[in-house]
Motif scaffolding. Structure first.
Motif, mmCIF file in Angstrom:
data_model
loop_
_atom_site.group_PDB
_atom_site.id
_atom_site.type_symbol
_atom_site.label_atom_id
_atom_site.label_comp_id
_atom_site.label_asym_id
_atom_site.label_seq_id
_atom_site.Cartn_x
_atom_site.Cartn_y
_atom_site.Cartn_z
ATOM 1 N N GLY A 122 -10.893 1.774 8.330
ATOM 2 C CA GLY A 122 -11.827 1.310 7.304
ATOM 3 C C GLY A 122 -12.906 0.416 7.894
ATOM 4 O O GLY A 122 -14.074 0.455 7.486
ATOM 5 N N GLU A 123 -12.490 -0.382 8.892
ATOM 6 C CA GLU A 123 -13.434 -1.278 9.577
ATOM 7 C C GLU A 123 -14.503 -0.427 10.283
ATOM 8 O O GLU A 123 -15.696 -0.762 10.258
ATOM 9 N N SER A 135 -6.568 1.152 6.151
ATOM 10 C CA SER A 135 -7.356 0.302 5.251
ATOM 11 C C SER A 135 -8.422 -0.417 6.055
ATOM 12 O O SER A 135 -8.705 -0.051 7.199
ATOM 13 N N GLY A 136 -9.006 -1.466 5.452
ATOM 14 C CA GLY A 136 -10.067 -2.190 6.141
ATOM 15 C C GLY A 136 -9.538 -3.022 7.303
ATOM 16 O O GLY A 136 -10.255 -3.296 8.262
ATOM 17 N N GLY A 137 -8.288 -3.424 7.211
ATOM 18 C CA GLY A 137 -7.740 -4.289 8.255
ATOM 19 C C GLY A 137 -6.652 -3.639 9.093
ATOM 20 O O GLY A 137 -6.245 -4.200 10.109
ATOM 21 N N HIS A 141 0.836 -1.209 0.000
ATOM 22 C CA HIS A 141 0.000 0.000 0.000
ATOM 23 C C HIS A 141 0.870 1.258 0.000
ATOM 24 O O HIS A 141 0.591 2.223 -0.698
ATOM 25 N N PRO A 174 -18.787 -1.759 0.400
ATOM 26 C CA PRO A 174 -17.985 -1.291 1.516
ATOM 27 C C PRO A 174 -18.432 0.090 1.990
ATOM 28 O O PRO A 174 -18.801 0.951 1.184
ATOM 29 N N GLY A 175 -18.397 0.289 3.294
ATOM 30 C CA GLY A 175 -19.014 1.462 3.904
ATOM 31 C C GLY A 175 -18.277 2.769 3.661
ATOM 32 O O GLY A 175 -18.900 3.838 3.649
ATOM 33 N N GLY A 176 -16.948 2.699 3.483
ATOM 34 C CA GLY A 176 -16.158 3.923 3.352
ATOM 35 C C GLY A 176 -16.646 4.847 2.245
ATOM 36 O O GLY A 176 -17.015 6.004 2.503
ATOM 37 N N GLY A 193 -7.114 1.939 1.600
ATOM 38 C CA GLY A 193 -8.456 2.300 1.121
ATOM 39 C C GLY A 193 -8.992 3.605 1.681
ATOM 40 O O GLY A 193 -9.618 4.393 0.962
ATOM 41 N N VAL A 194 -8.748 3.872 2.955
ATOM 42 C CA VAL A 194 -9.296 5.082 3.592
ATOM 43 C C VAL A 194 -8.609 6.352 3.051
ATOM 44 O O VAL A 194 -9.160 7.453 3.152
ATOM 45 N N ASP A 207 -18.580 8.458 2.673
ATOM 46 C CA ASP A 207 -17.945 9.614 2.021
ATOM 47 C C ASP A 207 -18.995 10.354 1.168
ATOM 48 O O ASP A 207 -19.156 11.580 1.257
ATOM 49 N N THR A 219 -7.044 1.572 -2.956
ATOM 50 C CA THR A 219 -7.586 0.256 -2.593
ATOM 51 C C THR A 219 -6.704 -0.850 -3.205
ATOM 52 O O THR A 219 -5.765 -0.562 -3.954
ATOM 53 N N ASP A 220 -7.025 -2.105 -2.874
ATOM 54 C CA ASP A 220 -6.133 -3.210 -3.223
ATOM 55 C C ASP A 220 -5.915 -3.347 -4.729
ATOM 56 O O ASP A 220 -6.867 -3.323 -5.519
HETATM 57 O O1 KG4 Z 1 -6.925 -1.133 1.311
HETATM 58 P P1 KG4 Z 1 -8.258 -1.745 1.084
HETATM 59 O O2 KG4 Z 1 -8.771 -1.831 -0.325
HETATM 60 O O3 KG4 Z 1 -8.306 -3.214 1.633
HETATM 61 C C1 KG4 Z 1 -7.671 -3.624 2.800
HETATM 62 O O4 KG4 Z 1 -6.445 -3.911 2.743
HETATM 63 O O5 KG4 Z 1 -8.376 -3.619 3.830
HETATM 64 O O6 KG4 Z 1 -9.261 -0.934 2.013
HETATM 65 C C2 KG4 Z 1 -10.622 -1.187 2.046
HETATM 66 C C3 KG4 Z 1 -11.217 -0.261 3.087
HETATM 67 C C4 KG4 Z 1 -12.682 -0.549 3.361
HETATM 68 O O7 KG4 Z 1 -12.872 -0.611 4.764
HETATM 69 C C5 KG4 Z 1 -13.405 0.653 2.747
HETATM 70 O O8 KG4 Z 1 -14.614 0.959 3.401
HETATM 71 C C6 KG4 Z 1 -12.369 1.747 2.925
HETATM 72 O O9 KG4 Z 1 -11.142 1.118 2.659
HETATM 73 N N1 KG4 Z 1 -12.593 2.859 1.974
HETATM 74 C C7 KG4 Z 1 -12.886 4.113 2.368
HETATM 75 C C8 KG4 Z 1 -13.108 4.877 1.184
HETATM 76 N N2 KG4 Z 1 -12.909 4.045 0.112
HETATM 77 C C9 KG4 Z 1 -12.583 2.818 0.622
HETATM 78 N N3 KG4 Z 1 -13.011 4.632 3.593
HETATM 79 C C10 KG4 Z 1 -13.352 5.949 3.686
HETATM 80 N N4 KG4 Z 1 -13.609 6.730 2.602
HETATM 81 C C11 KG4 Z 1 -13.480 6.244 1.345
HETATM 82 N N5 KG4 Z 1 -13.732 7.037 0.288
#
Ligand code: KG4
Ligand code: ZN
Length: 335
Positions: free
Chosen positions: A164-165, A137-139, A116, A179-181, A271-272, A185, A300-301
């Motif tokens: 992200g969680e 990120s999500g994790g 990342h 996904p909620g992020g 992701g965040v 947003d 994101t991934d």
């Molecule tokens: O990095 P990622 O694709 O996967 C992991 O390694 O976890 O991150 C996914 C996370 C999810 O929790 C998603 O809700 C969050 O990133 N995310 C966001 C946004 N876009 C994705 N969170 C806040 N605002 C956003 N625009």
């Protein structure tokens, strides 16, 4: 010149990419499972691994085809081996091992979070360590001192939920989809972010850890109380107030950590990092700093970031043998 084939299957994206010298993308293929997991409100690990298995070979073939190269042209195969969902990681690791063995090419183990961070190198050709990076990120949620391309020091981390969680869980409370992020947003854009105050936690001066469970519980209590009393509220206002609290915590700790290190070069990743409010807050509070974000598809991934990290690990001589295994919990400092 080195061409790296990167493979990523740690969560719900099956991805493969071909990257030249760590920074130039020749192809970047992502097959997402989001629509499949949406109906369950989150990633179902068994389904994720099955879907990776079905498609990983086709995704790799497409990455080579789009890059207009063959396996012979590839110098090394980089694969995410952790952290992530063990069954999902195993698919990528097994595919990469099989290719490395059959083609007699070096196999490079890649840490997902290091990947990342490396997403920033792809788009910012002049960016070099050292810098401070917020990976959310999500994790995972970490503040990392990136000392060198393969040397990382964690300055702060979440004590409970990853950022992200927290977005994903609050989205569920508010009836928004997975996904909620991105949903929060979007929804927050038309809300009043000063509508409700959710308690932010700090662990004291010189401590750069964060906690989001209090903010998340605050939202849950607000919604439950309102529903019990039959009071109406605008989802947009709660989403905006929640988002503001999370973003302020992240940016507060990030700027404090950067001040402590005396490094005014900051990057976002994960992701965040796609969050529009986070980007704005950081930009407005960091005059005189150099700020870097990946563009949205690279937050994101994806596998281009994995190939980029693999390039630097490869240069350092970090080569795995056929005993490489998936590691669901893996420290970023000791890859
Ligand atoms: O990095 P990622 O694709 O996967 C992991 O390694 O976890 O991150 C996914 C996370 C999810 O929790 C998603 O809700 C969050 O990133 N995310 C966001 C946004 N876009 C994705 N969170 C806040 N605002 C956003 N625009
Ligand atoms: Zn990720």
């Amino acid at each position: 010149m080195s061409l790296i084939l990167g493979i990523e299957t740690s969560c719900d994206e099956t991805a493969a990419a071909v990257v030249k010298d760590g920074r130039e993308i020749l192809s970047n293929i992502i097959s997402t499972q989001i629509e499949i997991h949406k109906k369950f409100g989150g990633v179902v690990p068994e389904i994720a691994s099955r879907k990776h298995l079905e498609i990983v070979n086709a995704v790799v073939a497409e990455a080579l085809e789009q890059a207009n190269v063959t396996f012979d042209d590839i110098d090394a195969i980089g694969v995410t081996y952790g952290p992530g969902l063990v069954g999902a990681l195993l698919v990528g690791v097994s595919a990469a091992k099989a290719l490395a063995f059959a083609l007699d090419k070096p196999l490079v183990p890649v840490h997902h979070i290091r990947g990342h961070i490396c997403a920033n190198f792809i788009e910012h050709k002049k960016l070099e360590p050292p810098f401070i990076c917020l990976v959310a990120s999500g994790g995972h949620s970490h503040i990392v001192h990136v000392r060198d391309y393969t040397e990382f020091e964690v300055l702060g981390r979440t004590r409970d939920d990853a950022a992200g969680e927290a977005f994903d869980k609050v989205a569920r409370i508010l009836g928004l989809s997975y996904p909620g992020g991105p949903e929060i947003d979007k929804c927050a854009a038309s809300g009043n972010e000063n509508f409700a105050k959710f308690k932010k936690v700090s662990f004291g001066e010189g401590n750069y850890d964060f906690s989001f469970s209090g903010i998340k519980t605050g939202v849950m209590n607000y919604v439950n109380n309102a529903q019990q009393k039959g009071e109406k509220f605008k989802t947009e206002d709660i989403a905006a107030s929640f988002q503001k609290s999370v973003v302020e915590v992240l940016v507060d700790r990030l700027l404090e950590a950067s001040d402590k290190c005396g490094i005014k070069k900051i990057a976002l990743a994960g992701g965040v990092a796609a969050n529009s409010r986070l980007r704005k807050e950081l930009e407005s509070r960091s005059k005189g700093y150099d700020i870097y974000f990946p563009s949205l598809p690279f937050c994101t991934d994806n596998a281009a970031m994995i190939a980029s990290s693999a390039y630097y690990e490869f240069l350092k001589g970090n080569i795995a043998d056929m005993t490489l295994n998936a590691v669901p919990y893996l420290d970023i400092e000791n890859n």
